[in-house]
Design a protein around this motif. Structure first.
Motif, PDB file in Angstrom:
ATOM      1  N   THR A  11       0.830  -1.202   0.000  1.00 32.24           N
ATOM      2  CA  THR A  11       0.000   0.000   0.000  1.00 32.24           C
ATOM      3  C   THR A  11       0.865   1.254   0.000  1.00 32.24           C
ATOM      4  O   THR A  11       0.640   2.193  -0.764  1.00 32.24           O
ATOM      5  CB  THR A  11      -0.920   0.003   1.230  1.00 32.24           C
ATOM      6  OG1 THR A  11      -1.719  -1.174   1.212  1.00 32.24           O
ATOM      7  CG2 THR A  11      -1.809   1.229   1.243  1.00 32.24           C
ATOM      8  N   ILE A  12       1.861   1.277   0.889  1.00 33.15           N
ATOM      9  CA  ILE A  12       2.760   2.432   0.956  1.00 33.15           C
ATOM     10  C   ILE A  12       3.448   2.644  -0.389  1.00 33.15           C
ATOM     11  O   ILE A  12       3.549   3.774  -0.891  1.00 33.15           O
ATOM     12  CB  ILE A  12       3.796   2.228   2.073  1.00 33.15           C
ATOM     13  CG1 ILE A  12       3.098   2.144   3.439  1.00 33.15           C
ATOM     14  CG2 ILE A  12       4.819   3.353   2.073  1.00 33.15           C
ATOM     15  CD1 ILE A  12       4.021   1.775   4.573  1.00 33.15           C
ATOM     16  N   VAL A 338      -6.074  19.376   2.953  1.00 29.73           N
ATOM     17  CA  VAL A 338      -6.533  19.328   1.564  1.00 29.73           C
ATOM     18  C   VAL A 338      -7.508  18.165   1.360  1.00 29.73           C
ATOM     19  O   VAL A 338      -8.660  18.351   1.005  1.00 29.73           O
ATOM     20  CB  VAL A 338      -5.340  19.211   0.589  1.00 29.73           C
ATOM     21  CG1 VAL A 338      -5.836  19.060  -0.839  1.00 29.73           C
ATOM     22  CG2 VAL A 338      -4.427  20.421   0.722  1.00 29.73           C
ATOM     23  N   GLY A 339      -7.024  16.931   1.567  1.00 33.44           N
ATOM     24  CA  GLY A 339      -7.868  15.764   1.322  1.00 33.44           C
ATOM     25  C   GLY A 339      -7.091  14.650   0.668  1.00 33.44           C
ATOM     26  O   GLY A 339      -6.056  14.210   1.181  1.00 33.44           O
ATOM     27  N   LEU A 340      -7.543  14.185  -0.477  1.00 41.94           N
ATOM     28  CA  LEU A 340      -6.948  13.039  -1.155  1.00 41.94           C
ATOM     29  C   LEU A 340      -5.506  13.303  -1.586  1.00 41.94           C
ATOM     30  O   LEU A 340      -5.138  14.440  -1.893  1.00 41.94           O
ATOM     31  CB  LEU A 340      -7.760  12.682  -2.402  1.00 41.94           C
ATOM     32  CG  LEU A 340      -9.104  12.003  -2.184  1.00 41.94           C
ATOM     33  CD1 LEU A 340      -9.860  11.916  -3.510  1.00 41.94           C
ATOM     34  CD2 LEU A 340      -8.909  10.609  -1.604  1.00 41.94           C
ATOM     35  N   PRO A 341      -4.686  12.247  -1.658  1.00 42.27           N
ATOM     36  CA  PRO A 341      -3.304  12.429  -2.137  1.00 42.27           C
ATOM     37  C   PRO A 341      -3.220  13.109  -3.495  1.00 42.27           C
ATOM     38  O   PRO A 341      -2.345  13.940  -3.726  1.00 42.27           O
ATOM     39  CB  PRO A 341      -2.772  10.986  -2.196  1.00 42.27           C
ATOM     40  CG  PRO A 341      -3.533  10.262  -1.138  1.00 42.27           C
ATOM     41  CD  PRO A 341      -4.912  10.857  -1.177  1.00 42.27           C
ATOM     42  N   GLY A 361       1.954  16.040   2.808  1.00 43.03           N
ATOM     43  CA  GLY A 361       1.669  15.152   3.929  1.00 43.03           C
ATOM     44  C   GLY A 361       0.551  14.216   3.536  1.00 43.03           C
ATOM     45  O   GLY A 361      -0.629  14.593   3.561  1.00 43.03           O
ATOM     46  N   VAL A 362       0.890  13.000   3.112  1.00 41.40           N
ATOM     47  CA  VAL A 362      -0.106  12.061   2.592  1.00 41.40           C
ATOM     48  C   VAL A 362       0.053  10.703   3.267  1.00 41.40           C
ATOM     49  O   VAL A 362       0.987  10.477   4.037  1.00 41.40           O
ATOM     50  CB  VAL A 362       0.020  11.907   1.058  1.00 41.40           C
ATOM     51  CG1 VAL A 362      -0.251  13.222   0.344  1.00 41.40           C
ATOM     52  CG2 VAL A 362       1.402  11.382   0.655  1.00 41.40           C
ATOM     53  N   PHE A 363      -0.878   9.821   2.941  1.00 46.54           N
ATOM     54  CA  PHE A 363      -0.828   8.454   3.424  1.00 46.54           C
ATOM     55  C   PHE A 363       0.536   7.840   3.074  1.00 46.54           C
ATOM     56  O   PHE A 363       1.043   8.059   1.986  1.00 46.54           O
ATOM     57  CB  PHE A 363      -1.950   7.652   2.752  1.00 46.54           C
ATOM     58  CG  PHE A 363      -1.963   6.196   3.100  1.00 46.54           C
ATOM     59  CD1 PHE A 363      -2.650   5.755   4.213  1.00 46.54           C
ATOM     60  CD2 PHE A 363      -1.294   5.264   2.325  1.00 46.54           C
ATOM     61  CE1 PHE A 363      -2.665   4.409   4.547  1.00 46.54           C
ATOM     62  CE2 PHE A 363      -1.295   3.927   2.649  1.00 46.54           C
ATOM     63  CZ  PHE A 363      -1.988   3.507   3.766  1.00 46.54           C
ATOM     64  N   PRO A 364       1.173   7.093   3.983  1.00 52.98           N
ATOM     65  CA  PRO A 364       0.670   6.566   5.254  1.00 52.98           C
ATOM     66  C   PRO A 364       0.947   7.459   6.463  1.00 52.98           C
ATOM     67  O   PRO A 364       0.614   7.083   7.575  1.00 52.98           O
ATOM     68  CB  PRO A 364       1.431   5.252   5.389  1.00 52.98           C
ATOM     69  CG  PRO A 364       2.769   5.558   4.800  1.00 52.98           C
ATOM     70  CD  PRO A 364       2.495   6.490   3.638  1.00 52.98           C
ATOM     71  N   GLY A 371      -4.945  14.239   3.802  1.00 51.02           N
ATOM     72  CA  GLY A 371      -3.665  14.749   3.344  1.00 51.02           C
ATOM     73  C   GLY A 371      -3.647  16.264   3.312  1.00 51.02           C
ATOM     74  O   GLY A 371      -4.686  16.929   3.358  1.00 51.02           O
ATOM     75  N   GLY A 372      -2.456  16.817   3.235  1.00 49.07           N
ATOM     76  CA  GLY A 372      -2.350  18.263   3.193  1.00 49.07           C
ATOM     77  C   GLY A 372      -0.982  18.722   2.738  1.00 49.07           C
ATOM     78  O   GLY A 372      -0.057  17.928   2.556  1.00 49.07           O
ATOM     79  N   VAL A 373      -0.876  20.013   2.531  1.00 48.88           N
ATOM     80  CA  VAL A 373       0.403  20.635   2.199  1.00 48.88           C
ATOM     81  C   VAL A 373       1.124  20.929   3.512  1.00 48.88           C
ATOM     82  O   VAL A 373       0.609  21.653   4.366  1.00 48.88           O
ATOM     83  CB  VAL A 373       0.197  21.930   1.393  1.00 48.88           C
ATOM     84  CG1 VAL A 373       1.527  22.661   1.218  1.00 48.88           C
ATOM     85  CG2 VAL A 373      -0.420  21.615   0.043  1.00 48.88           C
ATOM     86  N   ARG A 374       2.299  20.360   3.659  1.00 50.06           N
ATOM     87  CA  ARG A 374       3.104  20.525   4.874  1.00 50.06           C
ATOM     88  C   ARG A 374       4.309  21.390   4.521  1.00 50.06           C
ATOM     89  O   ARG A 374       5.070  21.053   3.608  1.00 50.06           O
ATOM     90  CB  ARG A 374       3.544  19.154   5.383  1.00 50.06           C
ATOM     91  CG  ARG A 374       4.492  19.169   6.573  1.00 50.06           C
ATOM     92  CD  ARG A 374       4.932  17.732   6.849  1.00 50.06           C
ATOM     93  NE  ARG A 374       5.814  17.611   7.999  1.00 50.06           N
ATOM     94  CZ  ARG A 374       7.132  17.693   7.947  1.00 50.06           C
ATOM     95  NH1 ARG A 374       7.738  17.932   6.790  1.00 50.06           N
ATOM     96  NH2 ARG A 374       7.869  17.536   9.040  1.00 50.06           N
ATOM     97  N   PHE A 375       4.471  22.507   5.217  1.00 45.63           N
ATOM     98  CA  PHE A 375       5.638  23.346   4.953  1.00 45.63           C
ATOM     99  C   PHE A 375       6.228  23.836   6.268  1.00 45.63           C
ATOM    100  O   PHE A 375       5.570  23.830   7.312  1.00 45.63           O
ATOM    101  CB  PHE A 375       5.294  24.519   4.019  1.00 45.63           C
ATOM    102  CG  PHE A 375       4.343  25.532   4.590  1.00 45.63           C
ATOM    103  CD1 PHE A 375       4.811  26.626   5.320  1.00 45.63           C
ATOM    104  CD2 PHE A 375       2.983  25.414   4.378  1.00 45.63           C
ATOM    105  CE1 PHE A 375       3.940  27.567   5.834  1.00 45.63           C
ATOM    106  CE2 PHE A 375       2.099  26.354   4.893  1.00 45.63           C
ATOM    107  CZ  PHE A 375       2.576  27.435   5.627  1.00 45.63           C
ATOM    108  N   THR A 376       7.484  24.227   6.197  1.00 45.05           N
ATOM    109  CA  THR A 376       8.218  24.663   7.378  1.00 45.05           C
ATOM    110  C   THR A 376       8.789  26.060   7.143  1.00 45.05           C
ATOM    111  O   THR A 376       9.011  26.484   6.002  1.00 45.05           O
ATOM    112  CB  THR A 376       9.360  23.689   7.707  1.00 45.05           C
ATOM    113  OG1 THR A 376      10.194  23.556   6.550  1.00 45.05           O
ATOM    114  CG2 THR A 376       8.816  22.327   8.106  1.00 45.05           C
ATOM    115  N   ILE A 377       9.031  26.744   8.236  1.00 41.61           N
ATOM    116  CA  ILE A 377       9.618  28.084   8.197  1.00 41.61           C
ATOM    117  C   ILE A 377      10.986  28.029   8.865  1.00 41.61           C
ATOM    118  O   ILE A 377      11.122  27.472   9.963  1.00 41.61           O
ATOM    119  CB  ILE A 377       8.710  29.095   8.931  1.00 41.61           C
ATOM    120  CG1 ILE A 377       7.345  29.172   8.252  1.00 41.61           C
ATOM    121  CG2 ILE A 377       9.368  30.472   8.972  1.00 41.61           C
ATOM    122  CD1 ILE A 377       7.365  29.615   6.817  1.00 41.61           C
TER     123      ILE A 377
END
Length: 834
Positions: A11-12, A338-341, A361-364, A371-377
């Protein structure tokens, strides 16, 4: 059976392989030199919003010079286990880290290796472990070593302190210590551990200890950069803390902070990866020491303040633009839901094209629908950089939301976060987040091309297709349904109507199902896709190993609903065959599949179900359909092989036996035909309720033991209904010399016959005669003979008992389902603790 089970790694791999193909995963830079702010991926210059070096120290001249000096003095490596000998730089580093944490501190080559070293020493026989659902994977991996030693493992939903306390209360009377394993700052959603509440709970329960991984919390916050957890409860005597030297610290390795010298020495002396693994090498030890000295200097607080200002600006801008955000706090890690990959990948890809590198940021790492957009500062980024990226993200998000029908309310439902419904991302992108945005970015930021934007819009169009659902088939639809599903299995309109009535009438929630029909038609009214589905309660371990299911059933003896959930299932748990009509010649069949999945997702949310399952498909036979399913958030899940005899044309038993291999031919003669004289074969339907109940009792014996495909018991009314339907067939076995006073069957097979296709559905057995009279092998053998006698061309023997069915001439067909999990909690419990 075990070799047929779904492998979670598969799955991954499916999800990551999709990201790799899209060019947004497993990327590499092509720069000759890095400055921390911008980098080059392929030919695209992008601002880097994906770095965990929050303080931006990786380019600090003091750390760089310390690396060079350490190489000059000690070489590129010092190759020795620390159990024998350590480079003296280790002592220097650990002394400085103890100044930072004010507690005994040990350094390891990575935080992952620290978990593997510490947990087997800290957690003793008689202890129990409770893990937060989203604790870092490195902690979960180390916990599996404890499970192998017989340590009791439990899992609680992320952040649910009520669940945690209930488990602590249930466990504390039987265990020496209970260890709670969690993160300080969670690396996906960017939310904090409720450390004060955890400490208060540990005070209420004497044997509760805390083991917290603050890898993302160290450096950018707290006195001397001691991190989020330590700055709040660092002096607590029942806390073991781990911290990363890779992220804000900008060096290498990890540190574990222990409450006393004795415990620290035990971990140092007995931790497996301290004894047998290599050290941090001299160049990075040099960087670690230089970073520690900087953290202990007066300069650090000014640097932390610079980063805090950027974090504050980011939160203000997100709020002003109306972008949704899961966890708003003062951490440098952000997650835009966001939602789906496929939608996350789309935003990540478009941001990349516009000049910004962010993470998906998605499964798994998160559930499939969350899922979502993951960002860093980091300190490398200016306010202008941050504003430019967020305004671009806001515009892309607005357009995607309009095209995909994403609303604040739908996000709030999917992420189970009511606060998301309060954000309006249609707000004016020019809202005044900060009047002083600072200087313009140094690197040019290209805009998304018009051609790419147009392609993205057309890809999501569904014009011309309509979807409708019905709880019953209309008179107009029934002939079309029977034509489309002829020969596919027990799925005629009459059969499904009868079964729908039976299961809808059941008061027992384990036997109740709601059946619904789905039609996707084009503008001419022609069906492009047709199917049916049910909403039903299922056992979460339905297709797990028999060993796992037996362990879970032991818990269900006192907690019947343990690891059960509602599911939306294409077909039903009692149907067999091809449940999906799909016109693959239609140019919009992919859109039709997406519409079906959206309907099932909506039902999952409304019915508070936790999963969708589309079954049954031939594994590996349709890559195109698999890709469409994955794009819509369903992964391929391996089911047990289906066993089928696809040629029943023999003219005699000798010819039938001649078609078997020599070994199987011998086995049929020895274990089936040799016992045949013991049995009387009855193919008539039960004449009265007593005979029906006798057959049902045999089924119940199998269901009670059927751990390989673990399902709830079917109601007696189901068997009454199929026995009243002429499309179903029964084979019953009776003993010729039955010593019991009342004649009753010893085996039964319930099957369906249509258009030359014989489908064995449900078996019942008298387990007292299972071995002495080979009743299971006999009823399988007689089922083969019955299908042949009726002139059938194909016999479907279903799942399980692969070897016994192969002996009779059946051939295994690898099968799969397409699955979407709204919440992975049950799957993670099964994987972690079953």
């Amino acid at each position: 059976m075990k070799q047929q089970q779904h492998n979670f790694i598969d799955t991954i791999y499916q999800v990551f392989d999709d990201g790799i193909k899209r060019g947004i995963a497993q990327l590499s830079t092509s720069d000759d030199r890095l400055d921390g702010r911008a980098l080059t991926i392929g030919r695209q210059r992008v601002l880097n919003f994906g770095s965990c070096s929050y303080m931006g120290l990786e380019t600090d001249a003091r750390l760089v010079e310390a690396v060079k000096a350490a190489v000059d003095r000690f070489g590129s490596q010092f190759s020795s286990s620390r159990a024998y000998l350590s480079l003296g730089l280790y002592d220097v580093l650990e002394d400085k880290l103890e100044d930072i944490f004010e507690r005994p501190t040990i350094v390891g080559a990575s935080t992952s290796l620290l978990h593997l070293a510490a947990l087997p020493v800290l957690v003793q026989p008689g202890d129990a472990v409770i893990l937060d659902q989203m604790v870092h994977a490195s902690v979960q991996s180390a916990a599996q070593l404890l499970k192998a030693r017989g340590i009791k493992l439990e899992l609680v939903r992320h952040g649910r302190l009520d669940q945690l306390e209930r488990k602590v209360i249930a466990l504390k009377g039987e265990h020496r210590r209970i260890w709670y394993l969690g993160d300080g700052l969670y690396s996906m959603f960017g939310d904090y551990a409720p450390v004060y509440d955890l400490m208060a709970m540990a005070e209420r329960h004497e044997n509760l200890w805390l083991y917290l991984d603050d890898a993302h919390g160290m450096g950018w916050t707290g006195p001397r950069g001691c991190g989020y957890v330590h700055s709040r409860i660092g002096g607590y005597d029942k806390l073991v803390l781990t911290a990363s030297l890779n992220k804000s610290f900008a060096a290498a390795g990890g540190a574990i902070v222990l409450p006393n010298r004795d415990l620290a020495q035990r971990v140092r002396s007995c931790g497996p990866t301290f004894i047998f693994s290599g050290p941090i090498q001299p160049p990075m030890l040099g960087a670690c020491i230089a970073s520690a000295e900087l953290h202990l200097s007066d300069e650090l607080s000014a640097m932390q303040a610079q980063l805090a200002e950027r974090i504050h600006f980011t939160n203000d801008t997100i709020r002003a633009l109306g972008l949704p955000q899961l966890a708003e706090n003062d951490a440098p890690l952000f997650f835009i839901p966001v939602g789906l990959p496929k939608l996350v990948y789309r935003l990540v890809e478009e941001l990349h094209d516009a000049g910004f590198h962010v993470n998906g940021g998605v499964f798994p790492a998160v559930p499939m629908l969350r899922g979502g957009v993951r960002f860093t500062i980091t300190r490398h980024l200016s306010q202008a950089d941050i504003r430019a990226m967020l305004e671009c993200l806001h515009g892309l998000y607005q357009r995607m939301a309009a095209e995909e029908g994403i609303t604040p309310e739908s996000l709030a439902q999917a992420f189970r976060c009511p606060a998301l419904a309060e954000r309006d991302w249609a707000a004016d992108a020019d809202a005044d987040a900060d009047a002083d945005a600072g200087p313009e970015p140094e690197a040019p930021i290209p805009t998304l091309s018009a051609a790419r934007a147009s392609a993205a819009r057309s890809h999501h169009s569904r014009r011309g297709l309509t979807l409708r659902t019905d709880r019953r088939l209309s008179r107009r639809d029934r002939p079309t349904w029977d034509r489309l599903f002829a020969g596919r299995g027990p799925m005629s309109a009459q059969i499904l109507d009868d079964l729908a009535r039976v299961f809808a009438a059941q008061a027992d929630p384990t036997q109740h199902m709601d059946l619904r029909y789905v039609w996707v038609e084009d503008e001419h009214g022609a069906p492009v896709l047709t199917s049916f589905y049910v909403v039903a309660l299922v056992k979460d371990d339905m297709f797990e190993s028999a060993e796992t299911s037996r362990a879970i059933e032991a818990v269900r003896a006192t907690n019947p609903m343990h690891l059960t959930s509602r599911a939306v299932i294409m077909g039903s748990p009692v149907s067999a065959g091809d449940h999906l009509y799909l016109d693959r010649a239609h140019p919009r069949w992919r859109t039709a599949v997406g519409m079906l999945i959206d309907e099932l997702k909506g039902t999952m949310v409304r019915e508070r179900a936790s999963r969708i399952m589309l079954r049954d498909f031939v594994l590996g036979a349709d890559d195109e359909l698999r890709d469409v399913m994955l794009e819509n958030g369903l992964f391929e899940y391996r089911l047990p092989d289906k066993l089928v005899l696809d040629d029943l044309s023999w003219r005699s038993r000798d010819e039938y036996l001649g078609r078997l291999g020599q070994k199987y031919r011998y086995n049929v003669r020895k274990e089936a035909m040799a016992f045949e004289h013991h049995f009387e074969v009855e193919t008539a339907k039960p004449r009265d309720r007593r005979e029906l109940e006798q057959c049902y009792e045999l089924y119940c014996q199998v269901q009670q033991r059927g751990a390989e495909v673990n399902v709830f018991r079917l109601p007696l009314a189901y068997f009454a209904a199929i026995c009243a339907d002429p499309a179903y067939d029964l084979v019953r076995l009776y003993l010729h010399d039955d010593p019991r006073e009342q004649r009753r069957p010893v085996a039964v097979m319930f099957s369906h016959v249509v258009a030359g296709r014989y489908t064995a559905l449900v078996v019942g057995l008298d387990y007292d005669l299972l071995h002495s009279h080979k009743v299971y092998k006999q009823v399988l053998f007689q089922t083969v003979q019955r299908a042949h006698a009726l002139g059938c061309e194909r016999l479907d023997l279903g799942f399980t008992a692969t070897l016994e069915k192969k002996k009779l001439g059946a051939r295994p067909t690898p099968t799969c389902a397409y699955v979407m999990l709204d919440d992975h909690f049950s799957a993670e419990v099964i994987q972690a603790v079953a």
